[in-house]
Every structure is written in structure tokens, then in C-alpha cells.
Design a protein around this motif. Sequence first.
Motif, PDB file in Angstrom:
ATOM      1  N   ASP A   1       0.533  -1.414  -0.213  1.00 57.44           N
ATOM      2  CA  ASP A   1       0.694  -0.134  -0.363  1.00 57.44           C
ATOM      3  C   ASP A   1       0.866   1.456  -0.700  1.00 57.44           C
ATOM      4  OD1 ASP A   1      -3.118  -1.241  -0.049  1.00 57.44           O
ATOM      5  OD2 ASP A   1      -2.450  -0.963   2.237  1.00 57.44           O
ATOM      6  N   PRO A   2       1.746   1.235   0.345  1.00 51.51           N
ATOM      7  CA  PRO A   2       2.800   2.853   0.765  1.00 51.51           C
ATOM      8  C   PRO A   2       3.008   3.084  -1.024  1.00 51.51           C
ATOM      9  CG  PRO A   2       3.324   1.139   2.585  1.00 51.51           C
ATOM     10  CD  PRO A   2       3.026   0.733   1.703  1.00 51.51           C
ATOM     11  N   GLU A   3       3.006   2.509  -1.813  1.00 50.28           N
ATOM     12  CA  GLU A   3       3.803   2.734  -2.554  1.00 50.28           C
ATOM     13  C   GLU A   3       2.310   2.509  -3.893  1.00 50.28           C
ATOM     14  OE1 GLU A   3       5.303  -1.840  -2.438  1.00 50.28           O
ATOM     15  OE2 GLU A   3       5.103  -0.295  -0.747  1.00 50.28           O
ATOM     16  N   ARG A   4       1.268   2.602  -3.607  1.00 49.19           N
ATOM     17  CA  ARG A   4       0.212   2.687  -4.323  1.00 49.19           C
ATOM     18  C   ARG A   4      -0.024   4.097  -4.313  1.00 49.19           C
ATOM     19  NH1 ARG A   4      -1.339  -3.996  -4.237  1.00 49.19           N
ATOM     20  NH2 ARG A   4       0.061  -4.886  -5.644  1.00 49.19           N
ATOM     21  N   THR A   5      -0.126   4.780  -2.895  1.00 50.19           N
ATOM     22  CA  THR A   5      -0.661   6.153  -3.076  1.00 50.19           C
ATOM     23  C   THR A   5      -1.127   6.876  -3.729  1.00 50.19           C
ATOM     24  OG1 THR A   5       0.482   7.278  -2.244  1.00 50.19           O
ATOM     25  CG2 THR A   5      -0.218   5.384  -0.714  1.00 50.19           C
ATOM     26  N   PRO A   6      -2.060   7.382  -3.793  1.00 50.00           N
ATOM     27  CA  PRO A   6      -2.649   8.240  -5.029  1.00 50.00           C
ATOM     28  C   PRO A   6      -2.108   9.256  -5.306  1.00 50.00           C
ATOM     29  CG  PRO A   6      -4.717   8.406  -3.593  1.00 50.00           C
ATOM     30  CD  PRO A   6      -3.445   7.760  -2.161  1.00 50.00           C
ATOM     31  N   MET A   7      -1.765   9.360  -6.907  1.00 52.20           N
ATOM     32  CA  MET A   7      -0.982  10.856  -7.035  1.00 52.20           C
ATOM     33  C   MET A   7      -1.097  11.819  -6.650  1.00 52.20           C
ATOM     34  SD  MET A   7       0.992  11.124 -10.062  1.00 52.20           S
ATOM     35  CE  MET A   7       2.020  12.754 -10.682  1.00 52.20           C
ATOM     36  N   GLN A   8      -0.406  12.395  -6.763  1.00 54.64           N
ATOM     37  CA  GLN A   8      -0.760  14.605  -6.175  1.00 54.64           C
ATOM     38  C   GLN A   8      -0.727  15.399  -7.237  1.00 54.64           C
ATOM     39  OE1 GLN A   8       2.217  12.378  -2.715  1.00 54.64           O
ATOM     40  NE2 GLN A   8       2.873  14.236  -3.425  1.00 54.64           N
ATOM     41  N   TRP A   9      -1.570  15.818  -8.022  1.00 57.66           N
ATOM     42  CA  TRP A   9      -2.240  16.245  -8.701  1.00 57.66           C
ATOM     43  C   TRP A   9      -1.662  18.075  -8.981  1.00 57.66           C
ATOM     44  CZ3 TRP A   9      -0.864  15.112 -13.386  1.00 57.66           C
ATOM     45  CH2 TRP A   9      -1.329  13.228 -13.621  1.00 57.66           C
TER      46      TRP A   9
END
Length: 534
Positions: free
Chosen positions: A389-397
Motif C-alpha cells: 500500500d505505501p507505494e500505491r497511494t494516490p497521485m498528487q496533482w
Amino acid sequence: MLDARWWQRGIVYQIYPRSFMDSNGDGIGDLRGIRSRLPYLAWLGVDAIWISPIYTSPMADFGYDVSDYRGIDPRFGTLDDFDALVRDAHGLGLKIILDFVPNHTSDQHPWFLESRASRESAKRGWYIWRDPAPGGGPPTNWLSEFGGPAWEWDAATGQYYYHAYLKEQPDLDWRNPEVRDAMLSVMRFWLDRGVDGFRVDTIHHLIKDSELRDNPPNPRFRPGMPPHRELLRLYTTDRPEVHEAVAAMRRVLDDYDDRVLIGEAYLPFDRLMAYYGQDLSGMHLPFNFHLIGAPWDARAIAEIVREYEAALPEGAWPNWVLGNHDKPRIKSRVGAAQARVAAMLLLTLRGTPTLYYGDEIGMCDVPIAPGEVQDPFEKNVPGLGVGRDPERTPMQWGGGAGCGFTTGRPWLPLAPDADRNNVEALRGDPGSILSLYRALIALRRAEPALAVGAYAPLAAGEGVLAYAREHAGRRLLVLLNLSSHPRRLALAAGAGGARVLLSTGLDRAGERVDEAAELRPDEGLIAEAQGAPG
């Protein structure tokens, strides 16, 4: 090699669809969201987007448990949405690569429901069913990648079925020609819809030992390792017959113009090379993951590059990966300063680079509270730190509550720094890591030496990785300081000096380098050699 194929010259950008862009406020990314961000990807300069699974799925493993290979999961959209995405992507010059999951289905797939209905089912042989061992219990000692035995008892039919991953992901039997034909037909379905290739999931698991021999113990196993590593997967992965299946997939792609076949296999170089196939009739690009687990050390990385280049079959095209949806993010592994050096490494080595979404803005692993864990691997073996999960968090737009990803509650928490570390903020900063990625990609596009040129290591001192890329008489030097100390690198006598084209700090372009290059701590340079090669 100016006539190289697009997948040789180009850059692949991986999208984890749940986390890229949410168009409807449900907190989960979707196809319309991806479509809305295609102009950003074209601006960044990548050539292809690889989309992790979007097929219909119960989501036990977030799309890697497929219940309909020809459908789009409603969470992501519809087939019409997919067709529109392909059309718009192609209009922007972007290729679409789909994840293909041939090793296993969902236990809710109609094939498996029919298979488990009875021992006499027409699809019983589509999956791996076996009687209990003579004394009772599972037929072999095989272990699931996600913890526990890899055999699940089915009381209704009195047999076990094999699952390399979750029990909700029963393995198909690729020794069965009906299975093979059905799965190759799936590939044709998507190729006919315009996809430009596939990334094939866990390809080395596809064939299992026909004699069902027990896997031997792993002499290197230690407490704290994931439990499946207690055994060497000698009889459950990388079986010789897998290459027949890979060749069959390749023949399907060869019936279409200019498509690419990429394979996921975490293997040593000597075994990985076999996936190129006899006479290069297998995978175009068996993924090379060796930098992901490498010590961040100049000497160690130089040796990895040397071994890989030496192992490649004649005519085979290399590739490099620094991050993906299963491994900690590069910035979390090496730190913010070296993440910029890593970007220069990835985009200047010989071969096709794959870039994981968000690495271009320096996203980090995000701590996940126990009550927010989504990953089934972490849930099955808690406390070992295997969660993805830690590397799958939402893209920061952008800024604000949902950071431009969603108007709702995101399916995983956003990074604590997302409000300031995002595309909107970094796009306008000429010194940002996003600006660096874009400059590197633009330079790679402009310089055939970086895209398709030859590779040659250069002598360098402690902490420095140096190499040359050369094409049609043009020679570029890549000098990477993997240490936090200043380093001085002497250029070869008679080389005639060099001129800096790009630095990781984006502040040294045009600078002249004569007898020696002075590298700041955590700095990389790309320089144009001015004289004869040294």
C-alpha cells in the motif's frame, strides 16, 4: 539504430489505475481519470503507458483476480471508456500497454465456477486439481506467495486446487491446450481494440512441475522473511516448458504490427535471458528488476550493468526498472537528493526505461495505519513489512483536500506532503524534480546516443558511476555521484574536454569541463565529449 522500434527508443510510464486519477468522486481512479491526464503525460514526454489490471474483478487482489478478461470493471468504467482512452492516447502519440494476467483467474470466474462444480466438469482440467497426499493433507509442500499453503481444499469434490497467490486466485493449467487457446484469444480481443502490447504478469509461474515434486528448503531462509521464502520454488516457477507458452504469446503479437510483449519475472540474469526466447522469439522485454533491490552504491550498480550487458543474447534489447507497484518507491529507498541521480541513471542507461507514476514528482512511501491496510499480502502475514500500500497511494496533482486526485475520500491516504509536493506546484518550479525528469526525457528524445547508442563503462573513483553513450560519432558522458561528498573525475587524456548538457541541479548547462569534472555531492551530469573518445 535510428530505425529502432518505438518500444526500444521510448519510455514506458506505469499507471496503477486505482491511484492515478478519479473522475467521479468515489475515491478510486478510473479510465476517464486517466484519459483526462493524457495531456500531462504527453507534456512529460513519455511514449507509452502501461495500465495495471482494469478487467472485471472481485478485487481480492485489486484486479489481479480476473473474473472477465473481456470486460472492464465498473469501478474503472466501460469498454466505451477504454476505447475512448485508446483513441485519445493514440491521437497524442502515446501507446497503450495492458496488464495481462494469464497465470490465474478469480475464483468467481465462470471458468472456475464450472471447474469446481464437479470432477466431471468440462472445465475441470482448466485448473490444477489434485487428490490429497497418501496420508492426507495437501498434495505437495508448495507455498502461496501471500502466505500459507498453496493448496485449497474443496470439500464438495474432495480435491485440492492450486493457487500461487490468494485462494481466491486459482491457477490455470497452461499444459491444457484449451486453456492456452482461450487465453491467446483474450490477447487477440485487446489487440483488435488497438492496444500496443502487454505486460504479462508473473510469467515465470505459468507452468508447474508435472510430477508435483516437493520444493526443497531454502538454506538462506531466516526469521522475518516472508514465509513463502522458506522453500526454493524449484518446481513451481521457471519450469522449462514455460518458454513454449511465451513463444505462443509472441506469435499472437507478431500477427499485428509493431506491438510489444513485456514479461514480469524476478529471476537471476542467467535465467532471465531465456525469456527472450530462442532466436529472440519470446518476450521483447523480460523486465530487469535488478536495480530495485541493489545497494545504492556506484561499484555495485556498475557490476549489475556489466553483468546484464554481458548476459544479453545477441540482438536482445535491454530494459531498466527502478520502481513499480510492488516495491518501495525510489525516493524512500535512496533519499530526495539521490532520487534525482536515480532519475538520470534510469533515463541514460542503454535500454528501455520504465517509470512508475509519481516518481517524477518525488513521491515517497506513505505510512499506512493498521486500520487502513488494503493489501491482502500484508493482511495475510502482518508485521513483516511486506505491505505494498505505501507505494500505491494516490497521485498528487495539486493542493486542497483531495490533492487533485479525487473530490471524495481516497481509497488510500494521501502523503502528508501532498499539498505542497504535487504536479501543480512542481510544474512551475524550474529546479524541481519534475522539471528534471522532463528535461531528461527531452534530452533523451533529442540525442540518439541516449536512446539507442552503445554503452561503455568509464573508470571512476569511489562513489562515482560513469559511462559513455555513443551513436554515429557523437559521444555523451554520464557522470553520477552516488555519494554525499564532492568528487573529482579525471577525463581521459586526449579526450578534449566536454560541455555539460544537463545536471541534476538543472544549473550547469553549457559549463566547460576540461581535464576533470567536479561533481557536487549527490549530483549527476550529462556532458557532450568535445574530442576523440578516451
